[in-house]
Design an enzyme around this catalytic site. Structure first.
Site, PDB file in Angstrom:
ATOM      1  N   GLU A   1       0.937  -1.214  -0.158  1.00  0.00           N
ATOM      2  CA  GLU A   1      -0.133   0.209  -0.067  1.00  0.00           C
ATOM      3  C   GLU A   1       0.787   1.313  -0.089  1.00  0.00           C
ATOM      4  O   GLU A   1       0.611   2.395  -0.697  1.00  0.00           O
ATOM      5  CB  GLU A   1      -1.029  -0.024   1.362  1.00  0.00           C
TER       6      GLU A   1
ATOM      7  N   ARG B   1       0.662   3.977  -3.365  1.00  0.00           N
ATOM      8  CA  ARG B   1       0.134   4.988  -2.927  1.00  0.00           C
ATOM      9  C   ARG B   1       1.081   6.143  -2.692  1.00  0.00           C
ATOM     10  O   ARG B   1       0.904   7.285  -3.269  1.00  0.00           O
ATOM     11  CB  ARG B   1      -0.741   4.898  -2.006  1.00  0.00           C
TER      12      ARG B   1
ATOM     13  N   ASP C   1      -5.126 -10.001  -8.279  1.00  0.00           N
ATOM     14  CA  ASP C   1      -5.460  -9.027  -9.490  1.00  0.00           C
ATOM     15  C   ASP C   1      -4.330  -8.412  -9.934  1.00  0.00           C
ATOM     16  O   ASP C   1      -3.856  -8.443 -11.342  1.00  0.00           O
ATOM     17  CB  ASP C   1      -6.343  -7.892  -8.993  1.00  0.00           C
TER      18      ASP C   1
ATOM     19  N   GLU D   1     -11.959   0.692 -10.240  1.00  0.00           N
ATOM     20  CA  GLU D   1     -11.826  -0.328 -11.529  1.00  0.00           C
ATOM     21  C   GLU D   1     -12.537  -0.134 -12.755  1.00  0.00           C
ATOM     22  O   GLU D   1     -12.035  -0.131 -13.878  1.00  0.00           O
ATOM     23  CB  GLU D   1     -11.736  -1.710 -11.066  1.00  0.00           C
TER      24      GLU D   1
ATOM     25  N   THR E   1      -0.770   0.810 -10.397  1.00  0.00           N
ATOM     26  CA  THR E   1      -2.091   0.287  -9.827  1.00  0.00           C
ATOM     27  C   THR E   1      -2.844   1.174  -9.164  1.00  0.00           C
ATOM     28  O   THR E   1      -3.964   0.919  -8.870  1.00  0.00           O
ATOM     29  CB  THR E   1      -1.977  -1.062  -9.389  1.00  0.00           C
TER      30      THR E   1
HETATM   31  C1  DMJ Z   1      -6.267   0.656  -5.057  1.00  0.00           C
HETATM   32  O1  DMJ Z   1      -5.549   0.872  -3.854  1.00  0.00           O
HETATM   33  C2  DMJ Z   1      -5.575  -0.075  -6.124  1.00  0.00           C
HETATM   34  O2  DMJ Z   1      -6.063  -0.049  -7.273  1.00  0.00           O
HETATM   35  C3  DMJ Z   1      -5.313  -1.639  -5.871  1.00  0.00           C
HETATM   36  O3  DMJ Z   1      -4.598  -2.174  -7.031  1.00  0.00           O
HETATM   37  C4  DMJ Z   1      -6.681  -2.131  -5.716  1.00  0.00           C
HETATM   38  N1  DMJ Z   1      -7.344  -1.707  -4.643  1.00  0.00           N
HETATM   39  C5  DMJ Z   1      -7.376  -0.311  -4.566  1.00  0.00           C
HETATM   40  C6  DMJ Z   1      -8.724   0.419  -5.215  1.00  0.00           C
HETATM   41  O4  DMJ Z   1      -9.864  -0.448  -5.342  1.00  0.00           O
END
Ligand code: DMJ
Length: 661
Positions: free
Chosen positions: A290, A294, A423, A558, A647
């Site tokens: 995370e 982020r 994922d 998403e 992501t």
């Molecule tokens: C985000 O932190 C990122 O997109 C991660 O890959 C998946 N979960 C959240 C959003 O849903």
């Protein structure tokens, strides 16, 4: 004189008062009550007092439960965990610190501009969120700018969607009267946009929608700034904040969004905070994945967009503090790092890490090496990718969900999903290949094989509408369960096709995009639940089922992310219309009038969506950013030939090819 013998039973007699004349004076009533009390025996008095105490105790103990029930805030605060399918990260601060004195559990909704204090609507339901009830009440009031409809009745909603491609829009859910957010196509918004022509040119439409997204961002930011400034997450209902790592998560996640949306003032304020207040020298445990996606990702992309070296300094600081995570027997990183002490550890209950987590940190650390010329970052994440590439235990390119940090082997095998815990492994296969200039063939091979694995094992069609969906494989059994998280896949498939991968990837992307949209459109709020189950049996009456525990919506990005890619590559306007429709649903059901947006617990009940009182940082970092990019006609605004999004929607440059000798 002896007092008359007392009898140990209660006898109540209604005698004559004041000589037969009715006299109900307070004094007389008080005196006669006291007399009655005095006439009771000691046992009778004790019994009465005991009953009173019992009543009081019962009242006090049952109050919180009853209160909670009516307040409708079912605490399901396993947000990043079980329900979302993600592992529980450690909460370094157990209790969220309040910036304000406790507010009442059910604060009164703020008055609407048209209401005098006496006219406050009497209603049950979540505080400050205005639902369908207000919509009805305000049909002719200042908050109504569209025509009826809404999502209360599924058939009606679907018909309207099909007819017009766009949902008629009603302002509700705390949308303030100052700034309308509606659909210009509706063309009947009297007071909100009088200057706007009914038919818009494409340019006018673009401007209108972009401003709509900006306004949503400003509203979210206003709440964060007022109640959670410098903290991780806004709790918009209770007007306070929650800490996860204590690093200003939302502020950092939102930096590049502000840059892209052109919100200069907001960006400048946030930059000032990062420069003067943000310190990573803190004794806190953070989650490697995370924090990488982020914070490291956010700082790196903001550095690229703004050119401000301060962001690179901060990125290098946090990047180097995360490195202890890789000191494990297998070099597969631990999930948690103490960035102050320089120690790392797995979760308390296991030595496993999540496959998605250890394989979704590569774009960021590779870029950090490229910028700093410090090889340690790329080496560490490259080693993880190398090991996972050659591991036994995949099925047709699909990976299990866990990997052990001691042995370096997959563990708890048997479940294959493109949802939580796996994922973004698939996403980063493709994106690393793109980032590195399409030269690292092992990524491409693994990606292509995995997509074939998806087609072979996980794709099915729903009944009755034949929606193509991605299910899961559990110990050889197909399960028609699909997480909302899987909705990254249409976008990733389309991105691959744009970069030269087979056309059928784009075809599959289109089919899955429709499915993800339907996960919103078929819900009464117009918002997708966290998880759906598709019906596959002939004769089913509806395609999508939602279990009670899966009805929450965390403002996830998403689907909007995939709409952005699909629109960029196909230019089919329906993807924009779908995105606009989703934004309206967020505005209608999750916007908190005092600032911010809240995740909700029940997408199936537009009257009582049950706010969870949390605005996730990715709503600003991802959802609104992709929304803006979806509506922008400027293809150079984050060109997909020059940038690849991590992501968490932070754009990082595609590496320029080295000049030939
Ligand atoms: C985000 O932190 C990122 O997109 C991660 O890959 C998946 N979960 C959240 C959003 O849903």
């Amino acid at each position: 004189m002896h007092p008359p013998a007392r009898k140990d039973y209660v006898s109540v007699t209604f005698g004559e008062q004041s000589g037969g004349k009715y006299n109900n004076s307070k004094q007389l009533r008080r005196r006669s009550c006291w007399r009655k009390w005095k006439q009771l025996s000691r046992l009778q008095r004790s019994l009465a007092l005991f009953a009173l105490v019992l009543l009081l105790v019962f009242g006090m103990t049952s109050y919180p439960a009853v209160h909670q029930h009516f307040r409708g805030l079912v605490e399901v605060d396993e947000e990043r965990g079980a329900a979302a399918g993600l592992p529980h990260p450690p909460r370094v601060l157990q209790e969220p610190v309040k910036v304000q004195p406790e507010v009442p559990l059910r604060p009164e909704p703020p008055l609407l501009p048209s209401q005098s204090p006496m006219k406050r609507p009497q209603k049950r339901g979540p505080p400050v969120l205005l639902g369908r009830q207000e919509k009805r009440e305000n049909m002719s009031g200042p908050l109504l700018v569209g025509v009826g409809g809404g999502r209360g009745q599924e058939e009606k909603k679907n018909k309207e969607s099909n007819d017009k491609g766009v949902e008629p829009v009603i302002r509700g859910a705390g949308i303030e009267a100052d700034k309308p957010i509606d659909d210009p196509k509706a063309g009947n918004s009297k007071e909100s946009s009088p200057a706007l022509p009914i038919e818009k040119t494409p340019k006018e439409m673009e401007t209108f929608r972009l401003e709509g997204v900006r306004e949503s961002f400003r509203h979210a930011w206003r709440g964060y700034k007022e109640f959670a400034w410098g903290h991780d997450e806004l709790k918009p209902i209770t007007k306070t904040y929650a800490e996860w790592f204590g690093l200003g998560l939302t502020l950092i996640d939102a930096l590049d969004t502000m840059w892209i949306l052109g919100l200069k003032e907001e960006f400048a304020e946030a930059r000032e905070w990062v420069s003067t207040e943000l310190s990573f020298n803190k004794n806190v445990d953070v989650n490697l994945f995370e924090t990488t996606i982020r914070i490291l990702g956010g700082l790196l992309s903001t550095y690229h967009l703004s050119g401000d070296p301060m962001f690179l300094e901060k990125a290098t600081d946090i990047g180097s503090r995360l490195m202890p995570a890789f000191k494990t027997p297998s070099k597969i990183p631990y999930s948690d790092v103490n960035i102050g002490k320089g120690t790392a550890h797995p979760p308390r209950w296991t030595s496993d890490s999540t496959v998605a987590e250890v394989t979704t940190i590569q774009l960021e650390f590779r870029e950090l090496t490229r910028l700093t010329h410090d090889q340690q970052y790329q080496d560490a994440v490259g080693e993880v990718a190398r090991q996972v590439h050659q591991l036994e235990g995949k099925q047709d390119g699909l990976v299990p969900m866990f990997i052990n940090t001691n042995s370096g082997q997959f563990t708890r095998q048997g479940i294959f999903t493109l949802g939580a815990r796996a994922d973004s492994y698939y996403e980063y296969l493709l994106k690393q290949w793109i980032q590195g200039g399409k030269k690292e063939h092992q990524f491409l091979e693994d990606y292509l094989q995995a997509i074939e694995g998806v087609k072979k094992n996980l794709l099915q069609k729903s009944s009755p509408s034949g929606l193509t969906f991605v299910g899961e494989l559990s110990h050889g059994q197909f399960s028609p369960k699909m997480d909302h998280l899987v909705c990254f896949l249409p976008g990733t498939l389309a991105l691959g096709a744009h970069h030269g991968l087979p056309d059928d990837h784009l075809e599959l992307a289109r089919l899955l995009m429709e499915t993800c949209y339907q996960m919103y459109a078929q819900m009464e709020t117009g918002l997708s639940p966290e998880i759906v189950h598709f019906n596959t049996h002939q004769g089913s009456t509806r395609d999508v089922e939602v279990k009670p525990a899966d009805r929450h919506n965390l403002l996830r990005p998403e689907t909007v992310e995939s709409l952005f890619y699909l629109y960029r590559f196909t230019k089919d306007p329906k993807y924009r219309d779908w995105g606009w429709e989703i934004l309206q649903s967020f505005n209608k059901h999750t916007k908190v009038s005092t600032g911010g947006y809240t995740s909700i617990n029940n997408v199936r009940d537009p009257d009582f969506p049950l706010p969870r009182d949390k605005m996730e940082s990715f709503f600003l970092g991802e959802t609104l950013k992709y929304m803006y990019l979806l509506f922008s006609d400027d293809l150079d605004l984050i060109s997909l030939d020059r940038y690849v999004f991590n992501t968490e929607a932070h754009p990082l440059p595609i590496w320029p090819s080295e000049p030939k000798e």
